[in-house]
Design a protein around this motif. Structure first.
Motif, mmCIF file in Angstrom:
data_model
loop_
_atom_site.group_PDB
_atom_site.id
_atom_site.type_symbol
_atom_site.label_atom_id
_atom_site.label_comp_id
_atom_site.label_asym_id
_atom_site.label_seq_id
_atom_site.Cartn_x
_atom_site.Cartn_y
_atom_site.Cartn_z
ATOM 1 N N ALA A 164 0.827 -1.205 0.000
ATOM 2 C CA ALA A 164 0.000 0.000 0.000
ATOM 3 C C ALA A 164 0.860 1.255 0.000
ATOM 4 O O ALA A 164 0.524 2.255 -0.654
ATOM 5 N N ILE A 165 1.971 1.233 0.728
ATOM 6 C CA ILE A 165 2.890 2.379 0.737
ATOM 7 C C ILE A 165 3.460 2.602 -0.659
ATOM 8 O O ILE A 165 3.493 3.726 -1.167
ATOM 9 N N ALA A 166 3.892 1.513 -1.294
ATOM 10 C CA ALA A 166 4.492 1.619 -2.627
ATOM 11 C C ALA A 166 3.481 2.065 -3.676
ATOM 12 O O ALA A 166 3.844 2.717 -4.664
ATOM 13 N N GLU A 167 2.220 1.735 -3.484
ATOM 14 C CA GLU A 167 1.183 2.104 -4.449
ATOM 15 C C GLU A 167 0.752 3.563 -4.329
ATOM 16 O O GLU A 167 0.010 4.062 -5.173
ATOM 17 N N ASP A 172 7.933 7.261 -5.726
ATOM 18 C CA ASP A 172 8.634 6.654 -6.854
ATOM 19 C C ASP A 172 9.349 5.357 -6.508
ATOM 20 O O ASP A 172 9.725 4.596 -7.402
ATOM 21 N N GLY A 173 9.557 5.098 -5.219
ATOM 22 C CA GLY A 173 10.232 3.875 -4.813
ATOM 23 C C GLY A 173 10.283 3.807 -3.297
ATOM 24 O O GLY A 173 9.976 4.786 -2.604
ATOM 25 N N VAL A 174 10.676 2.643 -2.800
ATOM 26 C CA VAL A 174 10.702 2.411 -1.356
ATOM 27 C C VAL A 174 12.052 1.835 -0.971
ATOM 28 O O VAL A 174 12.574 0.926 -1.640
ATOM 29 N N ALA A 203 9.024 -7.431 2.560
ATOM 30 C CA ALA A 203 8.751 -6.062 2.106
ATOM 31 C C ALA A 203 9.034 -5.931 0.612
ATOM 32 O O ALA A 203 8.257 -5.310 -0.133
ATOM 33 N N PHE A 204 10.139 -6.512 0.162
ATOM 34 C CA PHE A 204 10.474 -6.501 -1.264
ATOM 35 C C PHE A 204 9.293 -6.997 -2.097
ATOM 36 O O PHE A 204 8.942 -6.411 -3.122
ATOM 37 N N ALA A 205 8.717 -8.105 -1.666
ATOM 38 C CA ALA A 205 7.640 -8.735 -2.433
ATOM 39 C C ALA A 205 6.437 -7.805 -2.557
ATOM 40 O O ALA A 205 5.850 -7.668 -3.633
ATOM 41 N N GLY A 206 6.081 -7.148 -1.464
ATOM 42 C CA GLY A 206 4.952 -6.234 -1.512
ATOM 43 C C GLY A 206 5.214 -5.044 -2.410
ATOM 44 O O GLY A 206 4.342 -4.616 -3.176
ATOM 45 N N ILE A 207 6.414 -4.512 -2.325
ATOM 46 C CA ILE A 207 6.775 -3.350 -3.140
ATOM 47 C C ILE A 207 6.821 -3.736 -4.614
ATOM 48 O O ILE A 207 6.350 -2.981 -5.483
ATOM 49 N N ALA A 208 7.364 -4.911 -4.910
ATOM 50 C CA ALA A 208 7.444 -5.373 -6.295
ATOM 51 C C ALA A 208 6.052 -5.564 -6.890
ATOM 52 O O ALA A 208 5.824 -5.280 -8.074
ATOM 53 N N THR A 209 5.119 -6.045 -6.078
ATOM 54 C CA THR A 209 3.746 -6.228 -6.546
ATOM 55 C C THR A 209 3.142 -4.898 -6.978
ATOM 56 O O THR A 209 2.326 -4.839 -7.908
ATOM 57 N N ALA A 210 3.551 -3.829 -6.314
ATOM 58 C CA ALA A 210 3.073 -2.493 -6.675
ATOM 59 C C ALA A 210 3.789 -1.929 -7.899
ATOM 60 O O ALA A 210 3.433 -0.855 -8.394
ATOM 61 N N GLY A 211 4.825 -2.615 -8.364
ATOM 62 C CA GLY A 211 5.547 -2.173 -9.548
ATOM 63 C C GLY A 211 6.529 -1.046 -9.305
ATOM 64 O O GLY A 211 6.932 -0.357 -10.246
ATOM 65 N N LYS A 212 6.938 -0.849 -8.048
ATOM 66 C CA LYS A 212 7.882 0.226 -7.731
ATOM 67 C C LYS A 212 9.256 -0.368 -7.402
ATOM 68 O O LYS A 212 9.347 -1.479 -6.872
ATOM 69 N N PRO A 213 10.335 0.353 -7.695
ATOM 70 C CA PRO A 213 11.679 -0.137 -7.355
ATOM 71 C C PRO A 213 11.911 -0.113 -5.851
ATOM 72 O O PRO A 213 11.426 0.778 -5.145
ATOM 73 N N VAL A 214 12.651 -1.098 -5.371
ATOM 74 C CA VAL A 214 12.943 -1.214 -3.948
ATOM 75 C C VAL A 214 14.436 -1.099 -3.724
ATOM 76 O O VAL A 214 15.251 -1.584 -4.523
ATOM 77 N N GLY A 215 14.805 -0.439 -2.621
ATOM 78 C CA GLY A 215 16.206 -0.313 -2.254
ATOM 79 C C GLY A 215 16.424 -0.791 -0.835
ATOM 80 O O GLY A 215 15.476 -1.036 -0.082
ATOM 81 N N VAL A 216 17.698 -0.916 -0.456
ATOM 82 C CA VAL A 216 18.051 -1.408 0.879
ATOM 83 C C VAL A 216 19.494 -1.023 1.148
ATOM 84 O O VAL A 216 20.254 -0.741 0.209
ATOM 85 N N ASN A 217 19.890 -0.974 2.427
ATOM 86 C CA ASN A 217 21.310 -0.805 2.713
ATOM 87 C C ASN A 217 21.877 -2.131 3.215
ATOM 88 O O ASN A 217 21.226 -2.857 3.971
ATOM 89 N N ALA A 218 23.079 -2.448 2.760
ATOM 90 C CA ALA A 218 23.720 -3.710 3.113
ATOM 91 C C ALA A 218 25.220 -3.529 2.965
ATOM 92 O O ALA A 218 25.752 -3.589 1.857
ATOM 93 N N PHE A 219 25.902 -3.298 4.085
ATOM 94 C CA PHE A 219 27.340 -3.086 4.035
ATOM 95 C C PHE A 219 28.107 -4.396 3.929
ATOM 96 O O PHE A 219 29.283 -4.404 3.590
ATOM 97 N N ASP A 220 27.453 -5.503 4.264
ATOM 98 C CA ASP A 220 28.045 -6.826 4.092
ATOM 99 C C ASP A 220 27.887 -7.233 2.629
ATOM 100 O O ASP A 220 26.771 -7.243 2.089
ATOM 101 N N ALA A 221 29.005 -7.574 1.974
ATOM 102 C CA ALA A 221 28.973 -7.850 0.534
ATOM 103 C C ALA A 221 28.070 -9.033 0.192
ATOM 104 O O ALA A 221 27.330 -8.993 -0.803
ATOM 105 N N ALA A 222 28.104 -10.076 1.019
ATOM 106 C CA ALA A 222 27.255 -11.235 0.745
ATOM 107 C C ALA A 222 25.781 -10.865 0.858
ATOM 108 O O ALA A 222 24.949 -11.285 0.048
ATOM 109 N N ALA A 223 25.449 -10.044 1.857
ATOM 110 C CA ALA A 223 24.062 -9.609 2.025
ATOM 111 C C ALA A 223 23.631 -8.734 0.855
ATOM 112 O O ALA A 223 22.504 -8.859 0.359
ATOM 113 N N ALA A 224 24.517 -7.845 0.398
ATOM 114 C CA ALA A 224 24.187 -6.979 -0.730
ATOM 115 C C ALA A 224 23.901 -7.800 -1.981
ATOM 116 O O ALA A 224 22.928 -7.536 -2.709
#
Length: 267
Positions: A164-167, A172-174, A203-224
């Protein structure tokens, strides 16, 4: 002669199908901001929430990075109308608003970035860098084209409302923040805990369903890499202050290891 503004972060995301990798600028220093900008990262986050940044220092950092290809995004300290207006008037074309947990909050943020009647942004284009002091032709009537708006989900409630937030029109994105999300789950400091990672991906799945790009922070390379594979379109992979802290600790370790000086802690 009329001027043209640079493309927004929304435009850059739409122009590529790969993940965009960014750096977090928390030092408050325009010199450090320019060093980060020259590194070749896709985008930069100038932080006003957890960094010693006010309007003047944010402006100097926008100046410092303007000659480079990295796209600056400014994270405001809160979703407040006056703050958002002032940051947009500085010439920030891309903003990130933290701690958004409901679609109502997202709707209010979107309104802060638009002129009436679509929103509540105060009109000051003749006085501000945003429209280059009215040198950008048609800025007032085409304001939505010049600004991209991102909101940050950082709570369990926000994850439940992610679609709902992404929609929300005007968003423009979350961006998902694992640190505060982990804290809201009772797992403070455990951003890579399996339950936190699973919640981020929910959260990714919900945002993707809305058709908006999703971002995240991940300083660990494997997590990124894992988040990129899960659909993250833009990821913060390091911060200026963290890079300096770890590199200076390494420097001390390299040259002081054989002295009587106690070793520095590494976090």
């Amino acid at each position: 002669m009329p001027l043209r503004l640079t493309p927004t972060f929304r435009d850059h995301l739409a122009a590529t199908d790969r993940t965009l990798y960014g750096g977090w600028i928390c030092s408050g220093s325009p010199v450090v901001a320019e060093i980060m900008a020259g590194a070749g990262l896709d985008w930069l986050l100038i932080d006003m929430e957890h960094a010693p940044n006010g309007l003047e220092s944010t402006l100097t950092q926008l100046y410092a990075v303007s000659g480079y290809s990295s796209t600056p995004v400014v994270r405001v300290p809160a979703g407040e109308t006056v703050i958002v207006k002032q940051v947009l008037d500085l010439g920030a074309q891309n903003i990130l608003v933290p701690m958004i947990s409901t679609p109502e909050e997202a709707k209010a943020v979107a309104a802060m970035t638009r002129y009436p009647p679509a929103g509540v942004r105060g009109v000051g284009s003749a006085l501000a860098r945003s429209a280059r002091w009215n040198r950008v032709e048609g800025y007032l009537g085409n304001d939505a084209a010049h600004v991209s708006v991102y909101v940050q989900i950082e709570t369990v409630e926000g994850v439940a409302n992610a679609r709902a937030i992404a929609e929300t029109p005007g968003v423009d994105g979350v961006f998902v923040g694992p640190s505060d999300l982990a804290a809201s789950m009772g797992l403070i400091g455990q951003q890579t805990h399996p339950d936190v990672v699973a919640t981020v991906k929910r959260a990714f799945a919900g945002i993707a369903t809305a058709g908006k790009p999703v971002g995240v922070n991940a300083f660990d390379a494997a997590a990124a890499r894992d988040y990129a594979a899960a659909g993250a379109r833009f990821i913060l992979v390091g911060a200026d202050v963290a890079l300096l802290a770890r590199a200076s600790e390494k420097l001390a370790e390299t040259y002081l290891a054989d002295t009587d000086r106690a070793p520095r802690a590494s976090y």
